[in-house]
Scaffold this motif. Structure first.
Motif, short mmCIF file in Angstrom:
data_model
loop_
_atom_site.label_atom_id
_atom_site.label_comp_id
_atom_site.label_asym_id
_atom_site.label_seq_id
_atom_site.Cartn_x
_atom_site.Cartn_y
_atom_site.Cartn_z
N CYS A 143 0.89 -1.22 -0.02
CA CYS A 143 0.12 0.17 -0.05
C CYS A 143 0.86 1.29 0.02
N ARG A 144 1.87 1.29 0.95
CA ARG A 144 2.86 2.49 0.86
C ARG A 144 3.58 2.57 -0.45
N MET A 146 2.60 1.92 -3.44
CA MET A 146 1.47 2.66 -4.21
C MET A 146 1.17 3.93 -4.08
N LEU A 147 1.14 4.13 -2.58
CA LEU A 147 0.75 5.44 -2.00
C LEU A 147 1.64 5.80 -0.83
N PRO A 148 2.56 6.51 -1.05
CA PRO A 148 3.45 6.73 -0.02
C PRO A 148 2.91 7.24 1.48
N ASP A 149 1.81 8.01 1.31
CA ASP A 149 1.25 8.67 2.59
C ASP A 149 -0.11 7.71 2.92
N TYR A 150 -0.13 6.53 2.48
CA TYR A 150 -1.18 5.86 2.74
C TYR A 150 -1.79 5.83 4.09
N HIS A 151 -0.88 5.58 5.25
CA HIS A 151 -1.57 5.38 6.59
C HIS A 151 -2.18 6.99 7.14
#
Length: 169
Positions: A143-144, A146-151
């Motif tokens: 997930c991170r 694909m989207l570094p600021d996922y969290h």
């Protein structure tokens, strides 16, 4: 439902100091303003066809070797109260003498009206399930990727859900 109950429901796994910050925003009536300032934009992805194209573009950019997706659609009947914001399924069908599996993603219709960052986060989450079924370390690493600021976006989505629950009161 009380504010404390809703905070536990949406933010119970987060540290006390974060919950206290959010409680402060709620008590001051500033949570909605905070979210609107942080996520001001909307998006044009309103149909199943547009969603399918959007998901395929993200999949192509980050997960080319993952199994193909056969169906992507908005689902209006998902139970947001149970935190079901997206679903991934592998539907198996017998075709002749072969068993064929088809991957499907459904996204809550709620995301039509939310900021594009939230739609991207839930799509990334469901795409990651094509490789990792469980919510384990490898899943969140993907997930991170694909989207570094996922969290952060996931946390802020919880704030959006909390705000909506407070308004529904």
């Amino acid at each position: 439902m009380s504010t404390d109950t809703l905070l536990r429901r949406y933010l119970g796994a987060y540290p006390d100091h974060l919950q206290a910050q959010v409680r402060g925003l709620v008590e001051q009536g500033r949570l909605e303003e905070h979210l609107r300032r942080r996520y001001p934009g909307g998006h044009q992805i309103q149909s199943d066809g547009a969603l399918h194209e959007y998901v395929q573009e993200l999949k192509q950019a980050h997960m080319r070797s993952a199994p193909p997706l056969h169906k992507v659609q908005f689902q209006n009947k998902m139970d947001v109260l149970q935190n079901v914001l997206g679903l991934h399924t592998a539907v198996s069908r017998v075709q002749g003498a072969k068993l064929k599996a088809k991957a499907e993603i459904r996204v809550s219709g709620l995301f039509k009206e939310l900021a594009p960052e939230f739609l991207e986060m839930v799509v990334v989450h469901e795409l990651a399930h094509l490789r990792e079924r469980d919510h384990n370390k490898a899943f969140y690493q993907l997930c991170r990727h694909m989207l570094p600021d996922y969290h952060q976006v996931e946390f802020d989505l919880r704030l959006v859900l909390l705000q909506r629950a407070l308004q529904a009161g």
